[in-house]
Motif scaffolding. Structure first.
Motif, PDB file in Angstrom:
ATOM      1  N   ASN A 152       0.840  -1.196   0.000  1.00  0.00           N
ATOM      2  CA  ASN A 152       0.000   0.000   0.000  1.00  0.00           C
ATOM      3  C   ASN A 152       0.876   1.248   0.000  1.00  0.00           C
ATOM      4  OD1 ASN A 152      -1.779   2.079   0.487  1.00  0.00           O
ATOM      5  ND2 ASN A 152      -2.749   1.133   2.267  1.00  0.00           N
ATOM      6  N   PRO A 153       0.846   2.039  -1.093  1.00  0.00           N
ATOM      7  CA  PRO A 153       1.666   3.252  -1.126  1.00  0.00           C
ATOM      8  C   PRO A 153       1.344   4.230  -0.006  1.00  0.00           C
ATOM      9  CG  PRO A 153       0.837   2.725  -3.319  1.00  0.00           C
ATOM     10  CD  PRO A 153       0.108   1.833  -2.356  1.00  0.00           C
ATOM     11  N   GLY A 154       0.180   4.072   0.616  1.00  0.00           N
ATOM     12  CA  GLY A 154      -0.178   4.944   1.719  1.00  0.00           C
ATOM     13  C   GLY A 154       0.530   4.612   3.021  1.00  0.00           C
ATOM     14  N   LYS A 155       1.208   3.483   3.081  1.00  0.00           N
ATOM     15  CA  LYS A 155       1.972   3.098   4.264  1.00  0.00           C
ATOM     16  C   LYS A 155       3.450   3.372   4.024  1.00  0.00           C
ATOM     17  CE  LYS A 155      -1.202  -0.621   5.639  1.00  0.00           C
ATOM     18  NZ  LYS A 155      -1.308  -2.088   5.902  1.00  0.00           N
ATOM     19  N   ARG A 156       4.097   4.014   4.982  1.00  0.00           N
ATOM     20  CA  ARG A 156       5.480   4.426   4.808  1.00  0.00           C
ATOM     21  C   ARG A 156       6.384   3.252   4.440  1.00  0.00           C
ATOM     22  NH1 ARG A 156       8.999   8.467   6.455  1.00  0.00           N
ATOM     23  NH2 ARG A 156       7.354   9.548   7.589  1.00  0.00           N
ATOM     24  N   GLU A 157       6.240   2.122   5.157  1.00  0.00           N
ATOM     25  CA  GLU A 157       7.153   1.009   4.923  1.00  0.00           C
ATOM     26  C   GLU A 157       6.970   0.408   3.525  1.00  0.00           C
ATOM     27  OE1 GLU A 157       3.669  -0.565   7.482  1.00  0.00           O
ATOM     28  OE2 GLU A 157       4.873   1.278   7.235  1.00  0.00           O
ATOM     29  N   ASP A 158       5.729   0.414   3.017  1.00  0.00           N
ATOM     30  CA  ASP A 158       5.486  -0.067   1.659  1.00  0.00           C
ATOM     31  C   ASP A 158       5.933   0.966   0.631  1.00  0.00           C
ATOM     32  OD1 ASP A 158       4.409  -2.276   2.843  1.00  0.00           O
ATOM     33  OD2 ASP A 158       2.326  -1.816   2.339  1.00  0.00           O
ATOM     34  N   PHE A 159       5.641   2.228   0.915  1.00  0.00           N
ATOM     35  CA  PHE A 159       6.023   3.309   0.001  1.00  0.00           C
ATOM     36  C   PHE A 159       7.517   3.287  -0.301  1.00  0.00           C
ATOM     37  CE2 PHE A 159       8.123   7.455  -0.037  1.00  0.00           C
ATOM     38  CZ  PHE A 159       7.665   7.976  -1.236  1.00  0.00           C
TER      39      PHE A 159
END
Length: 707
Positions: free
Chosen positions: A595-602
């Motif tokens: 999810n690009p909305g989550k820092r770790e995924d972004f």
């Protein structure tokens, strides 16, 4: 030989340097965001100017017309689907060779002449209206069928009655705004469960397929024949979780409606809760009264078949194995027949193994022989019959349909139909399976095929194909385009089986998903390095190809290792990994990408996103020639992905000071096509000719085939 473009030959593209946003503390430029609007004048001008440049370049490809003639010649062979018995009749599709779309035929006896039931070629002048799916009532007297226009994922559902002699009568019923839909009949034949999305306000007729709006708030509805769609009751909706999706299936005995909801649901009608956790997937195989037979990966990453009694079960602890997880092979699917019989299909080192098992107990009845290393591309049978059909194909087998019937202790399938390609001799080709060692030591399988006695002289043009995602396995399959590439240019084709796919079960998939996505790119690059080390080819002769998630793959690998490829063919790729979830069905891909909305995924997505990682390669190394392919009606992976990447490639590699990019960076943007399904035959041939002629010219490859 060779293709070159100078910087001044590229069209001027508007770049908005002020378009930037702060994402998790990182300033991210997005200067081509205006290309996300397919209807804007700027986007349409961009597409027109880019297509004009590409067509100018394709005219320089000397083998383009010859490849098209060769492919049309080889593509002109009869293709069949497995007969499917519904009621007292068989139904199957047939394409005589160059028809735009396959036609649906029917016969009561396999030895009689068939009758045409539906010919989609008569539904449009350009062949872009395609027959996509069908569902029959229990007695086979009524068929619901869906049509797609221009390659869109949107469908319309139509209905027809089928008389005993096979004649058909169209009904007035028509269901619209249908997408990713079930089609499940009640056993009395009075109505159909199906899925819709809310109708968009102000939507223009015929415009569906070019929009980029996210697909949310799917509903399960029920249509009673003879009534207006507006009267159809909504059976299930999940308004609090708009991204969730609903599947519906009626059990073989007609007693139950099974609902499968992605990520959960809120129920609007009284529904018996059976499984409501998301730790595993379940698919229906059969039921005997209240006893369900299910195919699942619950505590079984290579899948198993279980049974559970709805009246007695207290959850997963009540599940009993019918076919336990195999110690090595992947149990891909199971199909129930009449009596205590079930056909199971296993994947063993990326080729299929077929077995007959008991339906209600852990008992292998017999192996079902297959003619070689290949795949079962389709299967048909049902709980009312002992007869079944399956279609086998491989890299060098166009397709053979087998018929089998459980009438004795020994089951021996016999050839029912075989497709033969004029001018193609399978015995002239060979297939090898080899394994590359990835960056972390993982052994990655690949199939290598070409003409017999492949010369390992480091000079062969080589097509390297990959996907690596969404639990999808790249199994052996027949492709006229690939055969033409081998014949036309003396080429070699390599089909890779990267992590992220489903070739070895959920662990293999997880090793290439989410925060492990870089493993997929490492695997593909390792395969390229392997074929170079084994002297099949050299880097300048490697043509990488991938579509959809595979388009992301080859574009990311071009950014990371531009020195490893001579040409890149990126089809309908996911290229903007920071905004993919905002368009059409992109939100569903977060299971694989994050999810690009989550820092770790972004942070991970930003590190490999093709759009955000175009950079000047080190001195003396150019990007390979790149052809991005997309369609204006692709409402799964919107064209905006390819358009934005194309603009960034051309700007970064040809417009910046000191740029030395001579290899062309262009796109082929087609109208009235989508993500690939339902594409008419002539468009398939034209696209293949453009791709491979471009690749041949870009890699300085000569035409060697004698027409």
């Amino acid at each position: 030989m060779g293709l070159e473009l100078s910087p001044e030959e590229y069209p001027h593209v508007t770049r908005d340097e002020n378009m930037a946003e702060d994402l998790h503390g990182q300033t991210v430029m997005d200067p081509y965001r205006y290309l996300e609007d397919p209807d804007s004048e700027k986007t349409q001008q961009f597409v027109a100017s880019q297509n004009s440049l590409t067509q100018k370049l394709l005219k320089q490809c000397t083998s383009r017309a010859k490849f098209q003639d060769l492919m049309r010649d080889l593509y002109n062979y009869p293709r069949y689907s497995c007969p499917q018995k519904e009621g007292k009749r068989y139904f199957w599709t047939y394409n005589s060779g160059l028809q735009a779309q396959a036609i649906l035929q029917t016969q009561a006896d396999l030895n009689e002449d068939p009758r045409i039931l539906l010919d989609p070629n008569k539904l449009s002048d350009d062949g872009t209206v395609a027959f996509m799916s069908k569902s029959f009532t229990e007695d086979g007297s009524i068929m619901a069928y869906s049509l797609s226009s221009g390659g869109s994922d949107w469908r319309t559902i139509h209905f027809m009655t089928i008389a005993e002699d096979g004649s058909a009568t169209e009904l007035a019923d028509k269901l619209e705004n249908v997408k990713f839909s079930s089609m499940a009949w009640t056993h009395d034949g009075k109505g159909l469960f199906y899925n819709t999305y809310p109708k968009k306000a102000g939507a223009q007729p015929g415009a569906l397929g070019t929009e980029t709006d996210t697909n949310i708030n799917q509903r399960l509805s029920f249509h009673v024949l003879g009534t207006a769609q507006e009267e159809d009751p909504v059976i299930l909706a999940v308004p609090d979780c708009p991204e969730w999706m609903i599947g519906a299936q009626v059990t073989d005995d007609g007693s139950y409606l099974l609902l499968s909801i992605s990520n959960g649901c809120q129920r609007q009608l009284p529904i018996q809760k059976f499984i409501d956790s998301f730790e595993a997937s379940f698919s229906y195989v059969a039921n005997i009264g209240t006893e369900l037979i299910l195919h699942t990966n619950l505590k079984a990453p290579r899948y198993r078949v279980i049974k559970v009694n709805l009246a007695q079960s207290d959850g997963p602890q009540g599940f009993l194995d019918v076919v336990p997880q195999h110690p090595r092979d992947l149990l891909q699917w199971a199909f129930a027949l009449q009596g205590d019989n079930m056909v199971c299909c296993f994947l063993r080192d990326v080729h299929h193994v077929l077995q007959l098992h008991a339906l209600t107990q852990d008992k292998l009845l017999q192996d079902i022989p297959l003619p070689g290393l290949g795949s079962i591309v389709s299967f048909s049978g049902n709980r009312k019959n002992l007869e079944f059909f399956f279609k086998f194909a491989s890299f060098i087998e166009p397709g053979v349909i087998y018929r089998a019937e459980l009438k004795s202790d020994t089951l021996l399938p016999t050839v029912f139909r075989r497709s033969l390609v004029k001018g193609f001799q399978p015995e002239d080709f060979e297939v090898r399976q080899e394994f590359a060692e990835s960056k972390d030591g993982t052994k990655v399988p690949m199939f290598i095929f070409g003409k017999k006695s492949i010369q390992q002289n480091s000079r062969n043009p080589l097509l390297l194909y990959g996907y690596g995602g969404f639990n999808i396995s790249l199994e052996p399959s027949f492709s006229v385009g690939r055969i033409c590439f081998i014949l036309a240019y003396g080429g070699i084709v390599v089909s890779t089986n990267l992590r992220g796919g489903g070739e070895y079960g959920l662990d293999w998939r997880a090793a290439g998903s989410m925060h492990n996505k870089q493993n997929v790119f490492d695997d593909f690059q390792a395969c390229a390095e392997h074929v170079i080390s084994q002297k099949y080819t050299c880097a300048s002769k490697i043509i990488s190809q991938g579509g959809s998630n595979g388009g992301l793959l080859v574009a990311a690998c071009a950014n990371q290792r531009p020195d490893l490829f001579g040409c890149v063919l990126a089809q309908v790729g996911v290229m903007d990994m920071l905004r993919f979830h905002l368009f059409t069905i992109g939100h569903a891909w977060m299971t694989d990408y994050g999810n690009p909305g989550k820092r770790e995924d972004f942070e991970l997505l930003y590190s490999y996103s093709p759009l955000h990682n175009v950079r000047q390669p080190r001195e003396g190394i150019q990007y390979p020639a790149m052809l991005l392919l997309t369609g204006d009606h692709d409402d799964r992976v919107s064209p905006l992905h390819s358009l934005k990447l194309l603009a960034e490639l051309q700007y970064s590699l040809t417009s910046t000071p000191g740029a030395d990019q001579k290899n062309p960076l262009v796109a082929r943007i087609e109208v009235r096509t989508g993500h690939g399904a339902g594409k008419p035959t002539e468009k398939v041939i034209a696209e293949a000719a453009d791709m491979f002629a471009f690749a041949a010219e870009a890699t300085s490859t000569d035409w060697i085939h004698c027409l």
